[in-house]
Design a protein around this motif. Structure first.
Motif, PDB file in Angstrom:
ATOM      1  N   HIS A 212      -2.452  -4.535   3.471  1.00 58.84           N
ATOM      2  CA  HIS A 212      -3.537  -3.651   3.876  1.00 58.84           C
ATOM      3  C   HIS A 212      -4.150  -2.985   2.651  1.00 58.84           C
ATOM      4  O   HIS A 212      -3.651  -1.974   2.151  1.00 58.84           O
ATOM      5  CB  HIS A 212      -3.012  -2.602   4.852  1.00 58.84           C
ATOM      6  N   VAL A 213      -5.241  -3.550   2.172  1.00 53.71           N
ATOM      7  CA  VAL A 213      -5.974  -2.993   1.037  1.00 53.71           C
ATOM      8  C   VAL A 213      -7.064  -2.073   1.571  1.00 53.71           C
ATOM      9  O   VAL A 213      -7.865  -2.471   2.419  1.00 53.71           O
ATOM     10  CB  VAL A 213      -6.609  -4.107   0.180  1.00 53.71           C
ATOM     11  N   ARG A 214      -7.090  -0.847   1.088  1.00 56.06           N
ATOM     12  CA  ARG A 214      -8.050   0.144   1.576  1.00 56.06           C
ATOM     13  C   ARG A 214      -8.842   0.738   0.423  1.00 56.06           C
ATOM     14  O   ARG A 214      -8.340   0.836  -0.700  1.00 56.06           O
ATOM     15  CB  ARG A 214      -7.322   1.258   2.322  1.00 56.06           C
ATOM     16  N   ALA A 215     -10.056   1.131   0.716  1.00 60.07           N
ATOM     17  CA  ALA A 215     -10.862   1.844  -0.274  1.00 60.07           C
ATOM     18  C   ALA A 215     -10.249   3.207  -0.532  1.00 60.07           C
ATOM     19  O   ALA A 215      -9.574   3.784   0.327  1.00 60.07           O
ATOM     20  CB  ALA A 215     -12.296   1.992   0.237  1.00 60.07           C
ATOM     21  N   GLY A 216     -10.465   3.731  -1.749  1.00 64.54           N
ATOM     22  CA  GLY A 216      -9.936   5.051  -2.045  1.00 64.54           C
ATOM     23  C   GLY A 216      -9.987   5.379  -3.519  1.00 64.54           C
ATOM     24  O   GLY A 216     -10.407   4.566  -4.346  1.00 64.54           O
ATOM     25  N   GLN A 217      -9.551   6.591  -3.821  1.00 63.79           N
ATOM     26  CA  GLN A 217      -9.564   7.115  -5.188  1.00 63.79           C
ATOM     27  C   GLN A 217      -8.182   6.998  -5.819  1.00 63.79           C
ATOM     28  O   GLN A 217      -7.175   7.333  -5.198  1.00 63.79           O
ATOM     29  CB  GLN A 217      -9.988   8.589  -5.182  1.00 63.79           C
ATOM     30  N   THR A 218      -8.142   6.511  -7.038  1.00 62.97           N
ATOM     31  CA  THR A 218      -6.910   6.495  -7.821  1.00 62.97           C
ATOM     32  C   THR A 218      -7.190   7.184  -9.149  1.00 62.97           C
ATOM     33  O   THR A 218      -8.338   7.471  -9.482  1.00 62.97           O
ATOM     34  CB  THR A 218      -6.421   5.052  -8.071  1.00 62.97           C
TER      35      THR A 218
ATOM     36  N   ILE B 182     -11.430  -7.276  -7.992  1.00 64.54           N
ATOM     37  CA  ILE B 182     -10.566  -6.749  -6.935  1.00 64.54           C
ATOM     38  C   ILE B 182     -10.912  -5.298  -6.619  1.00 64.54           C
ATOM     39  O   ILE B 182     -11.072  -4.918  -5.450  1.00 64.54           O
ATOM     40  CB  ILE B 182      -9.084  -6.879  -7.333  1.00 64.54           C
ATOM     41  N   LEU B 183     -11.030  -4.475  -7.644  1.00 67.53           N
ATOM     42  CA  LEU B 183     -11.317  -3.058  -7.415  1.00 67.53           C
ATOM     43  C   LEU B 183     -12.695  -2.877  -6.778  1.00 67.53           C
ATOM     44  O   LEU B 183     -12.870  -2.057  -5.866  1.00 67.53           O
ATOM     45  CB  LEU B 183     -11.242  -2.280  -8.730  1.00 67.53           C
ATOM     46  N   LYS B 184     -13.674  -3.650  -7.242  1.00 63.69           N
ATOM     47  CA  LYS B 184     -15.031  -3.536  -6.707  1.00 63.69           C
ATOM     48  C   LYS B 184     -15.065  -3.964  -5.246  1.00 63.69           C
ATOM     49  O   LYS B 184     -15.636  -3.267  -4.394  1.00 63.69           O
ATOM     50  CB  LYS B 184     -15.978  -4.418  -7.535  1.00 63.69           C
ATOM     51  N   THR B 185     -14.471  -5.100  -4.943  1.00 64.59           N
ATOM     52  CA  THR B 185     -14.456  -5.603  -3.569  1.00 64.59           C
ATOM     53  C   THR B 185     -13.717  -4.658  -2.634  1.00 64.59           C
ATOM     54  O   THR B 185     -14.114  -4.462  -1.479  1.00 64.59           O
ATOM     55  CB  THR B 185     -13.797  -6.998  -3.518  1.00 64.59           C
ATOM     56  N   SER B 186     -12.642  -4.066  -3.113  1.00 66.43           N
ATOM     57  CA  SER B 186     -11.802  -3.205  -2.283  1.00 66.43           C
ATOM     58  C   SER B 186     -12.346  -1.793  -2.141  1.00 66.43           C
ATOM     59  O   SER B 186     -11.845  -1.019  -1.318  1.00 66.43           O
ATOM     60  CB  SER B 186     -10.385  -3.148  -2.866  1.00 66.43           C
ATOM     61  N   GLY B 187     -13.334  -1.427  -2.944  1.00 67.83           N
ATOM     62  CA  GLY B 187     -13.853  -0.062  -2.908  1.00 67.83           C
ATOM     63  C   GLY B 187     -12.909   0.943  -3.526  1.00 67.83           C
ATOM     64  O   GLY B 187     -12.872   2.108  -3.118  1.00 67.83           O
ATOM     65  N   ILE B 188     -12.136   0.480  -4.508  1.00 66.75           N
ATOM     66  CA  ILE B 188     -11.161   1.349  -5.171  1.00 66.75           C
ATOM     67  C   ILE B 188     -11.778   1.931  -6.437  1.00 66.75           C
ATOM     68  O   ILE B 188     -12.249   1.195  -7.303  1.00 66.75           O
ATOM     69  CB  ILE B 188      -9.875   0.572  -5.500  1.00 66.75           C
ATOM     70  N   ARG B 189     -11.778   3.248  -6.529  1.00 63.23           N
ATOM     71  CA  ARG B 189     -12.329   3.944  -7.691  1.00 63.23           C
ATOM     72  C   ARG B 189     -11.180   4.455  -8.565  1.00 63.23           C
ATOM     73  O   ARG B 189     -10.115   4.807  -8.047  1.00 63.23           O
ATOM     74  CB  ARG B 189     -13.215   5.110  -7.250  1.00 63.23           C
ATOM     75  N   VAL B 190     -11.408   4.514  -9.871  1.00 67.97           N
ATOM     76  CA  VAL B 190     -10.370   4.976 -10.807  1.00 67.97           C
ATOM     77  C   VAL B 190     -10.929   6.104 -11.661  1.00 67.97           C
ATOM     78  O   VAL B 190     -11.936   5.915 -12.362  1.00 67.97           O
ATOM     79  CB  VAL B 190      -9.874   3.844 -11.722  1.00 67.97           C
TER      80      VAL B 190
ATOM     81  N   PRO C 159      -0.516   3.754  -4.052  1.00 66.53           N
ATOM     82  CA  PRO C 159       0.107   3.423  -2.756  1.00 66.53           C
ATOM     83  C   PRO C 159      -0.810   3.711  -1.575  1.00 66.53           C
ATOM     84  O   PRO C 159      -0.635   3.148  -0.492  1.00 66.53           O
ATOM     85  CB  PRO C 159       1.345   4.324  -2.712  1.00 66.53           C
ATOM     86  N   ASN C 160      -1.796   4.589  -1.776  1.00 62.76           N
ATOM     87  CA  ASN C 160      -2.727   4.901  -0.686  1.00 62.76           C
ATOM     88  C   ASN C 160      -3.746   3.785  -0.475  1.00 62.76           C
ATOM     89  O   ASN C 160      -4.275   3.630   0.632  1.00 62.76           O
ATOM     90  CB  ASN C 160      -3.465   6.210  -0.978  1.00 62.76           C
ATOM     91  N   VAL C 161      -4.022   3.000  -1.518  1.00 64.76           N
ATOM     92  CA  VAL C 161      -4.975   1.895  -1.366  1.00 64.76           C
ATOM     93  C   VAL C 161      -4.278   0.563  -1.141  1.00 64.76           C
ATOM     94  O   VAL C 161      -4.883  -0.379  -0.626  1.00 64.76           O
ATOM     95  CB  VAL C 161      -5.926   1.807  -2.593  1.00 64.76           C
ATOM     96  N   LEU C 162      -3.015   0.464  -1.512  1.00 59.21           N
ATOM     97  CA  LEU C 162      -2.202  -0.721  -1.194  1.00 59.21           C
ATOM     98  C   LEU C 162      -0.739  -0.301  -1.151  1.00 59.21           C
ATOM     99  O   LEU C 162      -0.066  -0.211  -2.177  1.00 59.21           O
ATOM    100  CB  LEU C 162      -2.402  -1.839  -2.215  1.00 59.21           C
ATOM    101  N   LYS C 163      -0.262  -0.046   0.060  1.00 58.87           N
ATOM    102  CA  LYS C 163       1.130   0.347   0.235  1.00 58.87           C
ATOM    103  C   LYS C 163       2.039  -0.830  -0.101  1.00 58.87           C
ATOM    104  O   LYS C 163       1.732  -1.973   0.230  1.00 58.87           O
ATOM    105  CB  LYS C 163       1.364   0.786   1.685  1.00 58.87           C
ATOM    106  N   PRO C 164       3.161  -0.597  -0.788  1.00 60.52           N
ATOM    107  CA  PRO C 164       4.069  -1.693  -1.123  1.00 60.52           C
ATOM    108  C   PRO C 164       4.496  -2.495   0.106  1.00 60.52           C
ATOM    109  O   PRO C 164       4.698  -1.937   1.187  1.00 60.52           O
ATOM    110  CB  PRO C 164       5.272  -0.978  -1.755  1.00 60.52           C
TER     111      PRO C 164
END
Length: 260
Positions: free
Chosen positions: A216-222, A70-78, A207-212
């Motif tokens: 809308h799943v968006r790439a971003g930094q967490t 999920i994180l890889k596909t969504s472009g979400i970094r941790v 919440p910036n990559v998936l608002k409750p």
């Protein structure tokens, strides 16, 4: 006099709107479909694994694979801090703030320890999900009936003393306003009854990559910050409120409120 920096030119607003719509379309037509696919495949694998592993270790591994995809596909970094405060061989209660459904994949990928969720009992009554939660070693707890709640908290505490680390969201549910919600005392009753340390964890950016309540799943930094453990040694149930405030203060010390 109006500050020019606060005004967005019409062309910039239009470009921003177009970018938002394209991002939303990508989420609905690509990212979400893949997430459903990952959920079906990994969920089936986890359910099959539960037939051979009553401890939930294989199921936890399936959940980590699901989360990583999920994180890889969504472009979400941790970005992760404080892993030196994690001791996989010690029974521990991890208390985490909760702002988004994306908190769970972030935790599965970034927290290098076998943990189980403590979840409301009604989830364990759902078809398929309930049996899977039980087979995975997650623990039900009553929240609405005080007498049953205390009984279930004692059961959770017993399982923790026997060596099971658990993860709790002390707010009780996801925050919808980007702020920390009040912490419920039940999490801290469990910690005191179990007599194990609490490790506070702050999660920011989800919440910036998936608002409750959106798709809308968006790439971003967490980021995930693991704080030093808080001891429960020598405490009794009367200390639960004070312990709650202490842990909340630690989580809040690195918490960044979500905007928008």
């Amino acid at each position: 006099m109006v500050n020019p920096g606060t005004i967005v030119a019409p062309k910039a607003r239009q470009e921003s709107r177009v970018r938002y719509l394209l991002s939303y379309a990508r989420s609905l037509l690509f990212t979400n479909l893949l997430i459903y696919f990952y959920t079906a495949v990994c969920g089936t694998a986890s359910l099959l694994a539960s037939l051979f592993d009553s401890q939930g270790r294989w199921q936890h591994a399936c959940a980590r694979v699901w989360s990583r995809l999920i994180l890889k596909t969504s472009g979400i970094r941790v970005h992760v801090e404080g892993l030196e405060n994690v001791h996989p061989d010690e029974a521990t209660i991890y208390c985490v703030n909760h702002q988004s459904a994306m908190d769970i994949p972030v935790l599965f990928v970034s927290l290098p320890v076998q943990f189980r969720f403590v979840a409301k009992r009604s989830l364990f009554n759902l078809p398929f999900m309930g049996s899977h939660l039980r087979r995975s070693g997650h623990i039900p707890v009553d929240r609405d009936r005080p007498r049953e709640a205390m009984k279930s908290m004692k059961t959770v505490a017993k399982e923790i003393r026997e060596g099971k680390s658990v993860l709790l969201f002390p707010e009780g549910h996801r925050s919808r306003n980007g702020q920390l919600l009040p912490f419920k005392a039940g999490s801290f009753y469990i910690a005191i009854l179990a007599g194990v340390p609490i490790v506070p964890i702050t999660i920011n950016g989800t919440p910036n990559v998936l608002k409750p309540d959106t798709y809308h799943v968006r790439a971003g930094q967490t980021e995930m910050i693991v704080h030093p453990a808080v001891s429960t040694e020598g405490l009794n149930l009367k200390d639960a409120e004070e312990l709650s405030e202490q842990v909340k203060g630690i989580i809040a010390s690195r918490f960044v409120p979500a905007v928008g």
